[in-house]
Design an enzyme around this catalytic site. Structure first.
Site, mmCIF file in Angstrom:
data_model
loop_
_atom_site.group_PDB
_atom_site.id
_atom_site.type_symbol
_atom_site.label_atom_id
_atom_site.label_comp_id
_atom_site.label_asym_id
_atom_site.label_seq_id
_atom_site.Cartn_x
_atom_site.Cartn_y
_atom_site.Cartn_z
ATOM 1 N N ARG A 243 1.224 -1.234 -0.033
ATOM 2 C CA ARG A 243 -0.001 0.005 0.031
ATOM 3 C C ARG A 243 0.933 1.318 -0.110
ATOM 4 O O ARG A 243 1.884 1.281 0.658
ATOM 5 C CB ARG A 243 -0.757 -0.034 1.161
ATOM 6 C CG ARG A 243 -2.241 -0.680 1.007
ATOM 7 C CD ARG A 243 -3.173 -0.365 0.045
ATOM 8 N NE ARG A 243 -4.144 -1.328 -0.071
ATOM 9 C CZ ARG A 243 -4.331 -2.214 -0.936
ATOM 10 N NH1 ARG A 243 -3.529 -2.451 -1.761
ATOM 11 N NH2 ARG A 243 -5.625 -2.943 -0.651
ATOM 12 N N GLU A 272 -3.209 7.787 -4.465
ATOM 13 C CA GLU A 272 -3.577 7.255 -5.837
ATOM 14 C C GLU A 272 -4.928 8.142 -6.425
ATOM 15 O O GLU A 272 -5.871 8.330 -5.599
ATOM 16 C CB GLU A 272 -3.848 5.989 -5.679
ATOM 17 C CG GLU A 272 -2.570 4.995 -5.704
ATOM 18 C CD GLU A 272 -2.857 3.557 -5.342
ATOM 19 O OE1 GLU A 272 -3.874 3.053 -5.963
ATOM 20 O OE2 GLU A 272 -1.830 3.035 -4.946
ATOM 21 N N HIS A 290 -1.288 0.461 -9.939
ATOM 22 C CA HIS A 290 -1.745 -0.406 -8.939
ATOM 23 C C HIS A 290 -2.279 -1.547 -10.085
ATOM 24 O O HIS A 290 -3.478 -1.965 -9.989
ATOM 25 C CB HIS A 290 -3.174 0.144 -8.184
ATOM 26 C CG HIS A 290 -3.371 -0.347 -7.045
ATOM 27 N ND1 HIS A 290 -3.753 0.187 -5.927
ATOM 28 C CD2 HIS A 290 -3.247 -1.765 -6.843
ATOM 29 C CE1 HIS A 290 -3.904 -0.576 -4.969
ATOM 30 N NE2 HIS A 290 -3.754 -1.981 -5.488
HETATM 31 C C1 DGY Z 1 -6.025 -5.604 -3.318
HETATM 32 O O1 DGY Z 1 -6.836 -6.648 -3.151
HETATM 33 O O2 DGY Z 1 -5.612 -5.404 -1.996
HETATM 34 C C2 DGY Z 1 -5.579 -4.870 -4.198
HETATM 35 O O3 DGY Z 1 -4.597 -4.105 -3.966
HETATM 36 C C3 DGY Z 1 -6.721 -3.944 -4.775
HETATM 37 O O4 DGY Z 1 -7.487 -3.688 -3.920
#
Ligand code: DGY
Length: 324
Positions: A243, A272, A290
């Site tokens: 993250r 983001e 992402h």
């Molecule tokens: C997750 O599944 O955590 C991906 O990053 C998308 O949210």
């Protein structure tokens, strides 16, 4: 008997939306817009289950505590669930589930892609060719960093980290070390000939590549800060598929500019979809939008997993992937 009412906050792959329509009285987000806080509050009043995603506004007390709330469960489309304030959900008696397992390999693939690209200057090289500035092979052109056999350090050694370990160790002969307050079994550690270290700092000092595999939010926010960048080798690279908030972005930019570390591969960002100009302009940074779970197979599986959780909830069973 009427079907339970379910809202998908964003568009899902067609196969998963089709199953959602079969199972529930489902509302789809046809134009795939980001729902406003007001829309999410309204959704709390109108649906039994809401299936949110990482890119929504965080579902917090302000949204959950709306008067006349009907929603009893949040079946997140995603394994990371920092888009939901789980304390507020618990306090409101709202069940929260996620989608673990189904995105493990694809996210690990993206971590390896970033690692290989940043080490071998692949983004930079591709930009050079496309710019038509490349003037041919020569022995000193675009020398980069060898990956095979190098030391890879993990901050967090859960499911996705172990999938990266599998690829890095058996595919690229990398030597692995990790820090995790909840380490896996000895069997797993032995399988990868991994070295378990006692602190994040030890991992940082030892590794040629550091890869982050911890949840976002809470005490992990800004886990990678100026002090910790200073502990990495000058020749080392940071990979983040976890993250964005786990990395203090201004501190990362400074570490890259000052040559404190050699480069970074990032799939996630603090705010983001905004990426700072500094990161956009640096050649030693590989940046993805992402993409971790972004394969058709995985995104369909995530939808199915979210629906399985919702179905179990409506059947009065414990949802298989309950996190709060
Ligand atoms: C997750 O599944 O955590 C991906 O990053 C998308 O949210």
């Amino acid at each position: 008997m009427s079907k339970p009412k379910v809202l998908l906050t964003r568009q899902w792959p067609a196969e998963a939306e089709t199953r959602a329509k079969e199972l529930f009285d489902v509302h789809l987000n046809e134009d795939d817009h980001k729902m406003s806080v007001e829309e999410l509050q309204e959704a709390m009043k109108n649906y039994d289950v809401v299936c949110p995603t990482v890119s929504d506004f965080q579902i917090n007390a302000e949204i959950l505590n709306v008067e006349g709330r009907k929603c009893k469960a949040l079946c997140n489309f995603g394994v990371g669930f920092n888009n939901i304030d789980t304390d507020a959900a618990k306090a409101a008696g709202v069940v929260v589930t996620n989608t673990p397992g189904v995105l493990t390999d694809c996210t690990a693939d993206i971590a390896m892609t970033l690692l290989l690209m940043v080490a071998r200057r692949a983004g930079e090289g591709e930009r050079l060719v496309r710019s038509k500035e490349w003037d041919g092979w020569c022995p000193t052109h675009m020398l980069a960093t060898k990956v095979t056999g190098k030391k890879l350090g993990f901050i967090g050694f859960g499911r996705i980290a172990q999938a990266v370990a599998q690829k890095a160790h058996f595919g690229f002969g990398m030597q692995l070390s990790f820090y995790d307050p909840y380490p896996p079994s000895d069997e797993v550690i032995e399988k990868f000939s991994a070295t378990q270290l006692d602190s994040i700092e030890e991992v940082l000092r030892n590794a040629d590549f550091v890869t982050l595999h911890v949840p976002g939010g809470g005490s992990n926010t800004n886990l990678m800060n100026t002090e910790r960048f200073g502990m990495m080798k000058k020749s080392a690279f940071l990979i983040n598929t976890a993250r964005g908030d786990v990395v203090d972005e201004p501190a990362l930019v400074k570490a890259l500019k000052d040559g404190v570390i050699a480069g970074a591969g990032m799939d996630v960002f603090a705010k983001e979809p905004n990426v700072t100009e500094d990161l956009l302009s640096m050649e030693n940074v590989v940046i993805f939008p992402h993409l971790g779970s972004a394969t058709t197979e995985t995104r369909v599986a995530m939808g199915m997993c979210s629906l399985d959780n919702a179905q179990a909830f409506f059947d009065g069973k414990e949802p298989p992937n309950r996190v709060a």
